[in-house]
Design a protein around this motif. Structure first.
Motif, PDB file in Angstrom:
ATOM      1  N   GLU A  28      -5.190  15.935  -2.181  1.00 13.56           N
ATOM      2  CA  GLU A  28      -4.431  17.414  -2.054  1.00 13.56           C
ATOM      3  C   GLU A  28      -3.257  17.484  -1.511  1.00 13.56           C
ATOM      4  O   GLU A  28      -2.664  18.496  -1.764  1.00 13.56           O
ATOM      5  N   ARG A  29      -2.810  16.583  -0.859  1.00 14.71           N
ATOM      6  CA  ARG A  29      -1.440  16.444  -0.130  1.00 14.71           C
ATOM      7  C   ARG A  29      -1.004  15.084  -0.365  1.00 14.71           C
ATOM      8  O   ARG A  29      -1.899  14.121   0.096  1.00 14.71           O
ATOM      9  N   VAL A  30       0.260  14.705  -0.255  1.00 11.59           N
ATOM     10  CA  VAL A  30       0.758  13.042  -0.409  1.00 11.59           C
ATOM     11  C   VAL A  30       1.723  13.141   0.321  1.00 11.59           C
ATOM     12  O   VAL A  30       2.862  13.741   0.344  1.00 11.59           O
ATOM     13  N   THR A  31       1.863  12.085   1.266  1.00 14.60           N
ATOM     14  CA  THR A  31       3.046  11.612   2.140  1.00 14.60           C
ATOM     15  C   THR A  31       3.350  10.359   1.526  1.00 14.60           C
ATOM     16  O   THR A  31       2.836   9.159   1.193  1.00 14.60           O
ATOM     17  N   VAL A  32       4.847  10.270   1.250  1.00 10.87           N
ATOM     18  CA  VAL A  32       5.349   9.042   0.903  1.00 10.87           C
ATOM     19  C   VAL A  32       6.337   8.086   1.881  1.00 10.87           C
ATOM     20  O   VAL A  32       7.208   8.864   2.374  1.00 10.87           O
ATOM     21  N   LEU A  33       5.770   6.934   2.076  1.00 10.45           N
ATOM     22  CA  LEU A  33       6.886   6.273   2.805  1.00 10.45           C
ATOM     23  C   LEU A  33       7.591   5.220   2.137  1.00 10.45           C
ATOM     24  O   LEU A  33       7.329   4.622   1.289  1.00 10.45           O
ATOM     25  N   HIS A  34       8.909   5.185   2.778  1.00 12.94           N
ATOM     26  CA  HIS A  34       9.596   4.216   2.307  1.00 12.94           C
ATOM     27  C   HIS A  34      10.522   3.477   3.500  1.00 12.94           C
ATOM     28  O   HIS A  34      11.225   4.351   4.201  1.00 12.94           O
ATOM     29  N   LEU A  35      10.261   2.194   3.605  1.00 16.58           N
ATOM     30  CA  LEU A  35      11.332   1.470   4.570  1.00 16.58           C
ATOM     31  C   LEU A  35      10.968   2.084   6.100  1.00 16.58           C
ATOM     32  O   LEU A  35      11.719   2.150   6.838  1.00 16.58           O
ATOM     33  N   ALA A  79      -3.247  11.664   1.179  1.00 20.65           N
ATOM     34  CA  ALA A  79      -2.865  10.383   0.715  1.00 20.65           C
ATOM     35  C   ALA A  79      -1.314   9.571   1.125  1.00 20.65           C
ATOM     36  O   ALA A  79      -0.645  10.643   1.410  1.00 20.65           O
ATOM     37  N   VAL A  80      -1.389   8.471   1.529  1.00 19.77           N
ATOM     38  CA  VAL A  80      -0.149   7.915   1.968  1.00 19.77           C
ATOM     39  C   VAL A  80       0.024   7.032   1.053  1.00 19.77           C
ATOM     40  O   VAL A  80      -0.810   5.889   0.611  1.00 19.77           O
ATOM     41  N   ILE A  81       1.398   7.001   0.342  1.00 13.85           N
ATOM     42  CA  ILE A  81       1.664   6.040  -0.624  1.00 13.85           C
ATOM     43  C   ILE A  81       3.314   5.341  -0.418  1.00 13.85           C
ATOM     44  O   ILE A  81       3.680   5.940   0.483  1.00 13.85           O
ATOM     45  N   GLY A  82       3.483   4.545  -0.982  1.00  8.24           N
ATOM     46  CA  GLY A  82       4.757   3.682  -0.874  1.00  8.24           C
ATOM     47  C   GLY A  82       4.574   2.356  -1.263  1.00  8.24           C
ATOM     48  O   GLY A  82       3.675   1.732  -1.286  1.00  8.24           O
ATOM     49  N   PRO A  83       5.969   1.875  -1.567  1.00  4.46           N
ATOM     50  CA  PRO A  83       5.963   0.313  -2.097  1.00  4.46           C
ATOM     51  C   PRO A  83       5.399  -0.440  -0.962  1.00  4.46           C
ATOM     52  O   PRO A  83       5.216   0.039  -0.019  1.00  4.46           O
ATOM     53  N   ASN A  84       5.201  -1.871  -1.195  1.00  3.19           N
ATOM     54  CA  ASN A  84       4.933  -2.888  -0.502  1.00  3.19           C
ATOM     55  C   ASN A  84       5.797  -2.843   0.872  1.00  3.19           C
ATOM     56  O   ASN A  84       6.995  -2.939   0.542  1.00  3.19           O
ATOM     57  N   GLY A  85       5.370  -2.852   1.901  1.00  3.71           N
ATOM     58  CA  GLY A  85       6.280  -3.040   2.923  1.00  3.71           C
ATOM     59  C   GLY A  85       6.799  -1.914   3.584  1.00  3.71           C
ATOM     60  O   GLY A  85       7.798  -1.627   4.472  1.00  3.71           O
TER      61      GLY A  85
END
Length: 252
Positions: free
Chosen positions: A216-223, A34-40
Motif C-alpha cells: 500500500e506504500r513503498v519506500t525506496v532506498l538508494h545508497l 514495501a522497502v525497495i532499492g538496488p543491491n547495496g
C-alpha cells in the motif's frame, strides 16, 4: 492512524562504509509497506536495525510509541515484532507440526516443562490446526521441513512468526528463489494474513510485480538514503526512482 513502527534518522556505518544514512520511516498499523532499492542500498541493514539485530550509530526506533532502539531481538519478539530472513530459519529435521508446536510453546513460556495441563494442550492443538489451515500446510504437517519445497519452507518460517504472536512481520525477500506458482501462492497467503489476522507487513522485495501487487506504500532506498516514498503508483511514475532502479514500469 496509529503508527506501529517508526524509525527516526537511523544511521549505521561499517568502517568507512555508510550503509544506512539518516533513514526515517513510518509504518502504519495494519498496513503493507514495501522497502525497495538496488543491491547495496541498505535494505537488509535497515531491517537489522529495526529488529534489534544491530544497534544504530545514530537515530531511534519506536514500536507502538515505545522507544526500543537498544532492545535485543528476543524482547521485540515478545512485543509482537518478528522477522524472516533471506535464508529460511527453520528446524529442517523436525516436522511442520513440531516446528509450529515448539514456537507456540515458547511464546507462552511452556517450553521448559515436560508436561502440559489438558486445557493448555487443547489450546495448542486448536491453534496448531488453525495455523496449518491458514498456511495451507495441513497435508504436509507430518513431513520434515527439510523435505519440503523451497516455497513451503518459507511458509513454515512465516508460520513460526505467527506462532510467536507476531503483530508486525518484517519479511526479507519473502519470494526470493521461488517459482512463479510459489511466488503468487505466498503473495496470496500474505494478503490473507494482512486482512484476516490484521498483520502489519514491512517487506523487502526485488520482484516489482509482488511489490505493486501487495504494498500500500513503498519506500525506496538508494545508497543508504531514502530516495522516495509514496503509494505504489506514485513510485512507479517517479523519474528519480526509475533512473536509480526500476527502469520503465508499466502498471497493468
Amino acid at each position: 492512524m496509529r503508527k506501529a513502527l517508526v524509525a527516526q534518522g537511523l544511521t549505521k556505518a561499517f568502517g568507512r562504509l555508510l550503509a544506512v544514512n539518516r533513514v526515517s520511516l513510518e509504518v502504519v498499523e495494519g498496513s503493507a509497506h514495501a522497502v525497495i532499492g538496488p543491491n547495496g542500498a541498505g535494505k537488509s541493514t535497515l531491517f537489522a536495525l529495526l529488529s534489534g539485530f544491530l544497534r544504530p550509530d545514530q537515530g531511534r526506533v519506536y514500536l507502538w510509541d515505545r522507544e526500543v532502539t537498544h532492545l535485543p531481538p528476543e524482547v521485540l519478539v515478545r512485543m509482537g515484532l518478528s522477522r524472516t530472513f533471506q535464508v529460511s530459519q527453520v528446524f529442517p529435521g523436525l516436522t511442520v507440526r513440531e516446528n509450529l508446536w515448539i514456537a507456540l510453546e515458547a511464546a507462552r513460556g511452556w517450553s521448559p516443562f515436560p508436561w502440559l495441563k489438558s486445557k493448555d494442550r487443547a489450546w495448542l492443538e486448536e491453534r496448531l490446526a488453525q495455523l496449518l489451515e491458514i498456511l495451507g500446510l495441513e497435508d504436509e504437517a507430518h513431513r520434515p521441513v527439510g523435505e519440503l519445497a523451497h516455497g513451503d519452507q518459507r511458509v513454515v518460517e512465516i508460520g513460526l512468526a505467527l506462532s510467536l504472536g507476531a503483530r508486525i512481520l518484517l519479511l526479507d525477500e519473502p519470494t526470493a528463489g521461488m517459482s512463479e506458482e510459489e511466488t503468487w501462492r505466498t503473495v496470496e497467503l500474505l494478503r490473507t494474513l494482512h486482512r484476516q489476522e490484521n498483520l502489519t507487513l514491512l517487506f523487502i522485495e526485488h520482484d516489482m510485480e509482488v511489490v505493486f501487487g501487495l504494498a500500500e506504500r513503498v519506500t525506496v532506498l538508494h545508497l543508504g538514503e531514502v530516495l522516495a516514498e509514496g503509494k505504489p503508483e506514485e513510485i512507479a511514475q517517479d523519474e528519480a526512482v526509475q533512473a536509480a532502479y526500476l527502469g520503465e514500469v508499466v502498471l497493468g
